[in-house]
Write a protein that holds these residues in place. Sequence first.
Motif, PDB file in Angstrom:
ATOM      1  N   TYR A   1       0.835  -1.207   0.000  1.00 29.22           N
ATOM      2  CA  TYR A   1       0.000   0.000   0.000  1.00 29.22           C
ATOM      3  C   TYR A   1       0.869   1.256   0.000  1.00 29.22           C
ATOM      4  O   TYR A   1       0.601   2.208  -0.746  1.00 29.22           O
ATOM      5  CB  TYR A   1      -0.931  -0.007   1.208  1.00 29.22           C
ATOM      6  CG  TYR A   1      -1.658   1.302   1.393  1.00 29.22           C
ATOM      7  CD1 TYR A   1      -2.713   1.660   0.554  1.00 29.22           C
ATOM      8  CD2 TYR A   1      -1.269   2.192   2.388  1.00 29.22           C
ATOM      9  CE1 TYR A   1      -3.361   2.865   0.706  1.00 29.22           C
ATOM     10  CE2 TYR A   1      -1.914   3.396   2.551  1.00 29.22           C
ATOM     11  CZ  TYR A   1      -2.954   3.732   1.703  1.00 29.22           C
ATOM     12  OH  TYR A   1      -3.582   4.940   1.858  1.00 29.22           O
TER      13      TYR A   1
ATOM     14  N   ALA B   1       2.170   1.968  -3.381  1.00 29.21           N
ATOM     15  CA  ALA B   1       1.161   2.580  -4.252  1.00 29.21           C
ATOM     16  C   ALA B   1       0.980   4.055  -3.922  1.00 29.21           C
ATOM     17  O   ALA B   1       0.849   4.901  -4.825  1.00 29.21           O
ATOM     18  CB  ALA B   1      -0.174   1.839  -4.110  1.00 29.21           C
TER      19      ALA B   1
ATOM     20  N   SER C   1       1.784   7.233  -6.457  1.00 27.47           N
ATOM     21  CA  SER C   1       0.758   8.225  -6.805  1.00 27.47           C
ATOM     22  C   SER C   1       1.215   9.639  -6.470  1.00 27.47           C
ATOM     23  O   SER C   1       0.978  10.580  -7.237  1.00 27.47           O
ATOM     24  CB  SER C   1      -0.553   7.897  -6.085  1.00 27.47           C
ATOM     25  OG  SER C   1      -0.428   8.064  -4.681  1.00 27.47           O
TER      26      SER C   1
ATOM     27  N   TRP D   1      -5.080  10.611  -8.277  1.00 29.07           N
ATOM     28  CA  TRP D   1      -4.478   9.350  -7.839  1.00 29.07           C
ATOM     29  C   TRP D   1      -4.057   9.377  -6.383  1.00 29.07           C
ATOM     30  O   TRP D   1      -4.403   8.451  -5.629  1.00 29.07           O
ATOM     31  CB  TRP D   1      -3.324   8.981  -8.765  1.00 29.07           C
ATOM     32  CG  TRP D   1      -3.796   8.790 -10.177  1.00 29.07           C
ATOM     33  CD1 TRP D   1      -3.502   9.564 -11.263  1.00 29.07           C
ATOM     34  CD2 TRP D   1      -4.695   7.779 -10.652  1.00 29.07           C
ATOM     35  NE1 TRP D   1      -4.154   9.101 -12.378  1.00 29.07           N
ATOM     36  CE2 TRP D   1      -4.890   8.008 -12.040  1.00 29.07           C
ATOM     37  CE3 TRP D   1      -5.347   6.709 -10.045  1.00 29.07           C
ATOM     38  CZ2 TRP D   1      -5.709   7.191 -12.809  1.00 29.07           C
ATOM     39  CZ3 TRP D   1      -6.165   5.892 -10.818  1.00 29.07           C
ATOM     40  CH2 TRP D   1      -6.334   6.141 -12.185  1.00 29.07           C
TER      41      TRP D   1
ATOM     42  N   THR E   1      -5.807   6.999  -3.491  1.00 27.04           N
ATOM     43  CA  THR E   1      -5.042   6.010  -2.740  1.00 27.04           C
ATOM     44  C   THR E   1      -4.966   6.321  -1.252  1.00 27.04           C
ATOM     45  O   THR E   1      -4.754   5.404  -0.448  1.00 27.04           O
ATOM     46  CB  THR E   1      -3.611   5.894  -3.298  1.00 27.04           C
ATOM     47  OG1 THR E   1      -3.007   7.194  -3.317  1.00 27.04           O
ATOM     48  CG2 THR E   1      -3.617   5.328  -4.698  1.00 27.04           C
TER      49      THR E   1
END
Length: 223
Positions: free
Chosen positions: A133, A136, A140, A160, A164
């Motif tokens: 996570y 990610a 972003s 994004w 997220t």
Amino acid sequence: MPHPSRPRRLLALATDNWPARAYLGVVGVSVAAMFLSPESPVALAPSVLTAPLSLLGIVLPFGPGAEGDGTAQVSAIGAWTVWVVLCALVNAAVIGALVTKSAAPPTAPPAARPARLRALLAPAVDNWPARVYLAAVTASVVFFLGAAYVLPDPGFAGVWPLITTAPLSFVPLAVSIPAELPDLSWLSPPLFAAGCALCGLVNAVLLGHLAHRVRAREAHPAI
């Protein structure tokens, strides 16, 4: 006695405590209100309440606004409802993991402030779900900053990190300096990026706590 399956452990965390049940009840009410008043702002409530996972639904080819005949629309709404329910169960499991008391007694003496901070942030990096996570979130935020400072037209790059790191990301979105202030507009991208990074760290800690609770239930199944 065999260990219960991982979905059963997640379901237990999401349903065996009152805070998680209350959250699921609020989500259920919001879904009912959305179907009763699909044109009002309340229609966004289920997606907001089940963020961040629910916001990934914008890339899925189904939802209440899907085009097609009656059968296609019913199938799209059904698939979207299942998606929101799954997102709500994950969030409820996170709540359950937070409210579940740790099995270890608090016998250790109070630690120094740096040690307490490391212990507080440890769940964000000591398990694979939280690490993935955070990767990610990092991607972003870096993409947003690159688009804001390199590309001539960043477009919707900010969506994004907003997705997220939701739902907390709506706070830095609200407090970041608006572009209507020309003298301070340069502060808006780094302020928003820093806020989203902090929100992502908080979400990673929560996700790590959930991973720890699931692992603890696997090691010590209920009899």
